[in-house]
Design an enzyme around this catalytic site. Structure first.
Site: not given
Ligand code: IVH
Length: 712
Positions: A111, A113, A115, A220, A311, A410, A413, A428, A434
């Site tokens: 999935e 991740k 932010d 999501y 990451k 400046c 110079c 300048c 310069c």
């Molecule tokens: S699973 C044990 N799935 O990542 C499972 N987390 O470091 C915990 N996050 O606090 C969460 N996308 O804010 C999961 N597809 C995803 C995610 C996700 C982002 C973030 C979430 C969590 C942090 C965990």
């Protein structure tokens, strides 16, 4: 139909439309229809407060501000994820999973991740009753009212629902929404959010949910937490399907992958798609698909052993702003540069980052001593995004630090620093006297797209400047200054390399007018403008003459303006600007494509500088040369000026331009009374209107062909 069932029907309809619009991205009704139903419901609810309900779509606009947030105990802890910094660590994770489960290869769900911020959403009998932040994992804050305003979070679940279920997912701010927030904050003078994550966090923690409602937050879902009366499926991928069926948005990028190779392939693939997603992700979460296997693996120190976060190399990092210094560029522009405590970000150590200009420094409000957020994206120059003022102490310390100020001299110079009205950059004023500007100007002058003097590098140029051998670009071609003898006396210059440099200088003398123009380094004249100017004027004398006439013209027009303004003051009323005052200030230069008033003003100023004229004269004297402009083609269009607008049927603009020029016609970028014909295609806009107003003949492609072929 009773009022109660009428209200209920409207609520169902509206939630259905919401789901189609926000979750499936497949709207079922026009906005106006949605609004009509919404108002109908609002009216009924106002007339019958006894039927009020928190899960009504009308509650998504937010309610009265609260005094603070209440703590919520999570029934199952909200764990965090173990991080894998590199591929080896990811392989370790997979190995441990396989060894514990005693399998050859494990099936995972990959999935993105996101932010943003993790939230927990509790539903009772399908109705959204509570939403909370993650907090410390055990206790979070009740932000139900704020979460209700997020259209992608269902207020009621669809289909078969268990008595109790808690859904987990991420609230985030799409990049377009973030940009909107930045623009709005900039316009209103509010604190500008540092990144989408911070903006999302700030929006979710609003005590006034009506503010949250106005923020374009998204969501999501990625998992199910606590539940009662729900028969969990065997696989996580099936749980995600269930979430979709209940009406939650689940990322379309989620994939089932097999083994470590599947994980790595996914990671690489999403890395390539990352820039085009429309929202920030900071890596990939890999989760064991088999839920029974998860039980077997368990957790260590609040991190499950069945999942990990791989990451991307960090592109943002925090560090100390140790100082602000100023750099002088080749046009004299003075740029504030942040000196940072070295920090590893985006795969490299960063100790300097640009602050662009003083307006930006003010807007970001960073001060020496602050902890700042630094970003490095791809090969882009590292940038300071803003100060990190997370707590009261940091804010107080920040306020005690002096605000950075622009230099008045400046730094290279000691020349005067000037800021042209309306421009953000300070410069300048010392020009090529310069050292910083001279060095920059020379580097530009010899660069590949300019005079292309091979072998004459930055270091060598610096030596030539420091030894007072070269004081202007023209000196490079002055053999009394730069010659084999002088060069061999320099550091690290053998006879052979000295003679190579001399040959390269000699070679570069034969050039093109376009390159020559570009190499002069007139502010605002880049490669494209140099090319267009070269095309329009053909030779340096013609260009300088046009710039002189235009400068006179602009001066006369300014006089007209001043006279009118004086008259306005005298008579205390607005006076219409005359035709002459409304015409382009620099008519000849502005006839070149994409040259507007500012660029034209810079060109005129540049060629009016005696020093620049002297450099040009010396360069020509030293033998810099280019082929004479092709004599204008003769043909039936000779002496006629054309402007092209709109989409021409079957030919590109370039083709039409070439056709006109080949038959002796001239092209211009804008319509004026000197225009003879406007060649107009489909969807012609303001140029057409202007031509009609000025009585310029408007022709189509067929008419152009007739003109070309006509005998007279
Ligand atoms: S699973 C044990 N799935 O990542 C499972 N987390 O470091 C915990 N996050 O606090 C969460 N996308 O804010 C999961 N597809 C995803 C995610 C996700 C982002 C973030 C979430 C969590 C942090 C965990």
């Amino acid at each position: 139909m009773s009022v109660a069932s009428n209200i209920e029907r409207l609520r169902r309809q509206l939630e259905e439309h919401n789901h189609r619009y926000y979750v499936l991205d497949d709207p079922s009704v026009p906005d106006a229809e949605y609004d009509r139903l919404f108002e109908q419901l609002q009216k009924l609810e106002a007339e019958h407060p006894e039927f009020a309900s928190a899960d009504s779509p009308t509650q998504r606009v937010g309610g009265a501000p609260r005094a603070g947030f209440v703590e919520v105990q999570h029934r199952l802890p909200m764990q965090s994820l173990r991080k894998c910094a590199d591929e080896d660590e990811l392989r370790d994770f997979d190995r441990r999973v396989r060894e514990t489960l005693n399998v050859e290869s494990a099936a995972y769900v990959a999935e993105p991740k996101l932010d943003g911020l993790a939230v927990s959403l509790s539903y009772e009998h399908g109705v959204f009753v509570r939403g909370a932040t993650r907090g410390d994992g055990a206790t979070g804050e009740d932000i139900t009212e704020n979460l209700r305003t997020i259209r992608r979070i269902p207020l009621r679940l669809r289909g078969d629902v268990p008595p109790v279920v808690e859904v987990r997912g991420e609230v985030y701010l799409p990049l377009a929404g973030f940009k909107r927030m930045v623009d709005e904050a900039t316009a209103s003078g509010d604190k500008v959010p540092v990144n989408p994550r911070n903006a999302a966090a700030g929006s979710l923690r609003q005590l006034d949910s009506r503010i949250t409602a106005r923020r374009p937050l998204a969501f999501y879902a990625y998992g199910v937490g606590y539940s009662e009366g729900w028969k969990a499926p065997k696989r996580h991928s099936q749980a995600l399907e269930q979430l979709r069926d209940w009406g939650f948005p689940v990322s379309e990028h989620v994939r089932a992958v097999q083994g470590i190779d599947g994980c790595i392939a996914f990671f690489e693939d999403i890395g390539r798609k990352r820039a085009g997603l429309g929202f920030d992700i900071d890596g990939v979460v890999f989760k064991l698909d088999d839920l029974a296997g998860r039980e077997e693996l368990g957790s260590v120190s609040r991190e499950p052993r069945w999942a990990c976060a791989y990451k991307f190399a960090a592109e943002e990092a925090q560090t100390l702003l140790e100082g602000i210094e100023f750099q002088v560029g080749r046009t004299g522009a003075i740029t504030p540069v942040a000196r940072l405590k070295p920090v590893f970000v985006g795969g490299a150590n960063v100790s300097n980052a640009t602050l662009h200009n003083m307006d930006e420094v003010k807007r970001k409000d960073v001060r020496v001593g602050d902890t700042v957020l630094v970003r490095r994206a791809g090969d882009v120059i590292p940038e300071v995004i803003g100060a990190v003022l997370e707590d009261e102490a940091a804010r107080e310390a920040h306020l005690l630090r002096p605000e950075p100020e622009m230099l008045t001299e400046c730094p290279v110079c000691n020349g005067k620093v000037e800021r042209v009205e309306g421009e953000v950059v300070a410069r300048c004023a010392n020009g090529l006297s310069c050292r910083a500007q001279l060095h920059g100007a020379l580097i530009h002058f010899v660069s590949r797209k300019a005079m292309d003097v091979e072998k004459l590098g930055e270091k060598l140029l610096a030596q030539l400047i420091d030894q007072n051998i070269v004081r202007s670009p023209a000196d490079i071609y002055d053999t009394t200054k730069v010659n084999a003898g002088v060069l061999t006396d320099l550091e690290r210059m053998a006879e052979k390399s000295a003679s190579n440099v001399i040959a390269a200088i000699e070679d570069s003398k034969s050039t093109t007018f376009q390159r020559f123009l570009y190499s002069l380094g007139c502010p605002q004249v880049g490669e494209t403008t140099a090319r267009d100017l070269a095309r329009q004027f053909g030779d340096i004398e013609a260009l300088i003459a046009a710039a002189e006439r235009d400068a006179e013209h602009a001066k006369a027009q300014r006089a007209l303006r001043l006279a009118r303004e004086a008259q306005e003051r005298e008579q205390d009323k607005k006076i219409r600007r005359s035709e002459a005052e409304r015409a382009p200030a620099y008519p000849e230069l502005q006839a070149v494509p994409d040259v507007g008033e500012t660029v034209a003003a810079h060109i005129c100023l540049f060629f009016s500088e005696p020093h620049n004229r002297e450099v040009i004269a010396k360069l020509l004297e030293a033998g810099v040369n280019w082929p004479a402009p092709k004599a204008a083609a003769t043909g039936n269009l000779s002496g006629k000026t054309f402007v092209i607008t709109g989409t021409l049927p079957g030919v590109s603009r370039e083709e039409a331009s070439a056709l006109i020029e080949a038959n002796g016609g001239k092209l211009s970028g804008s319509v004026s009374k000197n225009t003879d014909f406007l060649l107009a295609g489909e969807a012609a806009g303001s140029k057409l209107a202007k031509a009609e107003k000025l009585g310029v003949s408007v022709i189509d492609l067929a008419a152009l062909h007739r003109l070309i072929e006509s005998a007279d």
